[in-house]
Write a protein that holds these residues in place. Structure first.
Motif, PDB file in Angstrom:
ATOM      1  N   MET A   1       0.850  -1.181   0.000  1.00 55.11           N
ATOM      2  CA  MET A   1       0.000   0.000   0.000  1.00 55.11           C
ATOM      3  C   MET A   1       0.888   1.235   0.000  1.00 55.11           C
ATOM      4  SD  MET A   1      -3.058   1.053   2.647  1.00 55.11           S
ATOM      5  CE  MET A   1      -2.125   1.418   4.104  1.00 55.11           C
ATOM      6  N   LYS A   2       0.834   2.036  -1.032  1.00 60.01           N
ATOM      7  CA  LYS A   2       1.604   3.264  -1.146  1.00 60.01           C
ATOM      8  C   LYS A   2       0.732   4.390  -0.594  1.00 60.01           C
ATOM      9  CE  LYS A   2       5.254   5.029  -3.461  1.00 60.01           C
ATOM     10  NZ  LYS A   2       6.584   4.709  -3.117  1.00 60.01           N
ATOM     11  N   THR A  41      -8.666   4.748   8.511  1.00 55.76           N
ATOM     12  CA  THR A  41      -9.068   5.077   9.875  1.00 55.76           C
ATOM     13  C   THR A  41      -7.811   5.447  10.645  1.00 55.76           C
ATOM     14  OG1 THR A  41     -10.920   3.537   9.789  1.00 55.76           O
ATOM     15  CG2 THR A  41     -10.192   4.228  11.968  1.00 55.76           C
ATOM     16  N   ILE A  42      -7.886   6.541  11.385  1.00 53.02           N
ATOM     17  CA  ILE A  42      -6.761   6.932  12.233  1.00 53.02           C
ATOM     18  C   ILE A  42      -7.095   6.526  13.659  1.00 53.02           C
ATOM     19  CG2 ILE A  42      -7.591   9.281  12.621  1.00 53.02           C
ATOM     20  CD1 ILE A  42      -4.683  10.199  12.604  1.00 53.02           C
ATOM     21  N   ASN A  43      -6.115   5.912  14.333  1.00 47.22           N
ATOM     22  CA  ASN A  43      -6.325   5.503  15.717  1.00 47.22           C
ATOM     23  C   ASN A  43      -4.999   5.535  16.475  1.00 47.22           C
ATOM     24  OD1 ASN A  43      -5.118   3.085  14.757  1.00 47.22           O
ATOM     25  ND2 ASN A  43      -7.130   2.281  14.272  1.00 47.22           N
ATOM     26  N   ASN A  44      -5.082   5.395  17.762  1.00 50.73           N
ATOM     27  CA  ASN A  44      -3.903   5.392  18.632  1.00 50.73           C
ATOM     28  C   ASN A  44      -3.015   6.618  18.458  1.00 50.73           C
ATOM     29  OD1 ASN A  44      -4.644   2.899  19.730  1.00 50.73           O
ATOM     30  ND2 ASN A  44      -3.599   1.797  18.102  1.00 50.73           N
ATOM     31  N   ALA A  45      -3.590   7.772  18.247  1.00 46.99           N
ATOM     32  CA  ALA A  45      -2.795   8.995  18.136  1.00 46.99           C
ATOM     33  C   ALA A  45      -2.506   9.538  19.526  1.00 46.99           C
ATOM     34  CB  ALA A  45      -3.540  10.045  17.307  1.00 46.99           C
ATOM     35  N   ILE A 114      -4.479  -3.577   7.121  1.00 48.97           N
ATOM     36  CA  ILE A 114      -3.105  -3.095   6.994  1.00 48.97           C
ATOM     37  C   ILE A 114      -2.951  -1.868   7.889  1.00 48.97           C
ATOM     38  CG2 ILE A 114      -1.384  -2.110   5.434  1.00 48.97           C
ATOM     39  CD1 ILE A 114      -2.745  -3.710   3.192  1.00 48.97           C
ATOM     40  N   ILE A 115      -1.883  -1.841   8.690  1.00 53.27           N
ATOM     41  CA  ILE A 115      -1.647  -0.742   9.619  1.00 53.27           C
ATOM     42  C   ILE A 115      -0.336  -0.055   9.255  1.00 53.27           C
ATOM     43  CG2 ILE A 115      -1.164  -0.144  12.020  1.00 53.27           C
ATOM     44  CD1 ILE A 115      -2.945  -2.498  12.838  1.00 53.27           C
ATOM     45  N   LYS A 116      -0.362   1.272   9.224  1.00 56.93           N
ATOM     46  CA  LYS A 116       0.839   2.053   8.960  1.00 56.93           C
ATOM     47  C   LYS A 116       1.010   3.051  10.094  1.00 56.93           C
ATOM     48  CE  LYS A 116       3.178   5.182   5.881  1.00 56.93           C
ATOM     49  NZ  LYS A 116       3.158   6.031   4.744  1.00 56.93           N
ATOM     50  N   ASN A 117       2.172   3.032  10.734  1.00 61.73           N
ATOM     51  CA  ASN A 117       2.506   4.036  11.743  1.00 61.73           C
ATOM     52  C   ASN A 117       3.074   5.260  11.036  1.00 61.73           C
ATOM     53  OD1 ASN A 117       1.921   2.492  14.137  1.00 61.73           O
ATOM     54  ND2 ASN A 117       3.682   1.257  13.605  1.00 61.73           N
TER      55      ASN A 117
END
Length: 137
Positions: A1-2, A41-45, A114-117
């Motif tokens: 995923m780009k 989705t944005i999470n854990n910020a 898929i998770i991206k930090n």
């Protein structure tokens, strides 16, 4: 995923959440731009915030946020205030035309398992009148 990193644009809808001698909170929206053609989705910020190089506290994402594709969006956060240092420097802050704002933290984007930090970093100036004008009790 780009997936390109989202860009921090600023702060809006600043509100006093809880005011007390031992703990105070400031609720606000962090405004971002998603340059990607797909949402996520944005999470854990979470992270820290400074005004004029004065540490004002830690912020934490209030809830998971769906990010629309190719658009600006707001993320509600709650900032636990370091009230002692903020009050000590408040006169200096409100008499300036603009205030240096710095945010340093991290978050996760998720899409289809898929998770991206990615880093949440911003350093810039905002109008003192604009920030104070947004403050709600």
């Amino acid at each position: 995923m780009k997936y390109q990193d989202i860009k921090f644009l600023g702060v809006d809808h600043v509100r006093i959440g809880k005011l007390g001698m031992n703990e105070s909170t400031l609720d606000m929206n962090l405004v971002f731009n998603n340059p990607n053609r797909m949402g996520a989705t944005i999470n854990n910020a979470r992270g820290q915030a400074w005004i004029q190089d004065i540490y004002i506290g830690d912020f934490l994402l209030s809830e998971d946020v769906k990010i629309p594709a190719s658009s600006n969006f707001s993320v509600p956060v709650s900032l636990k205030l370091n009230l002692k240092d903020l009050v000590k420097n408040s006169l200096n802050l409100i008499t300036r035309d603009s205030i240096a704002l710095r945010v340093d933290g991290s978050a996760q984007l998720s899409k289809g398992g898929i998770i991206k930090n990615f880093p949440l970093r911003y350093s810039g100036r905002q109008s003192s009148q604009q920030l104070l004008g947004q403050l709600r009790f």
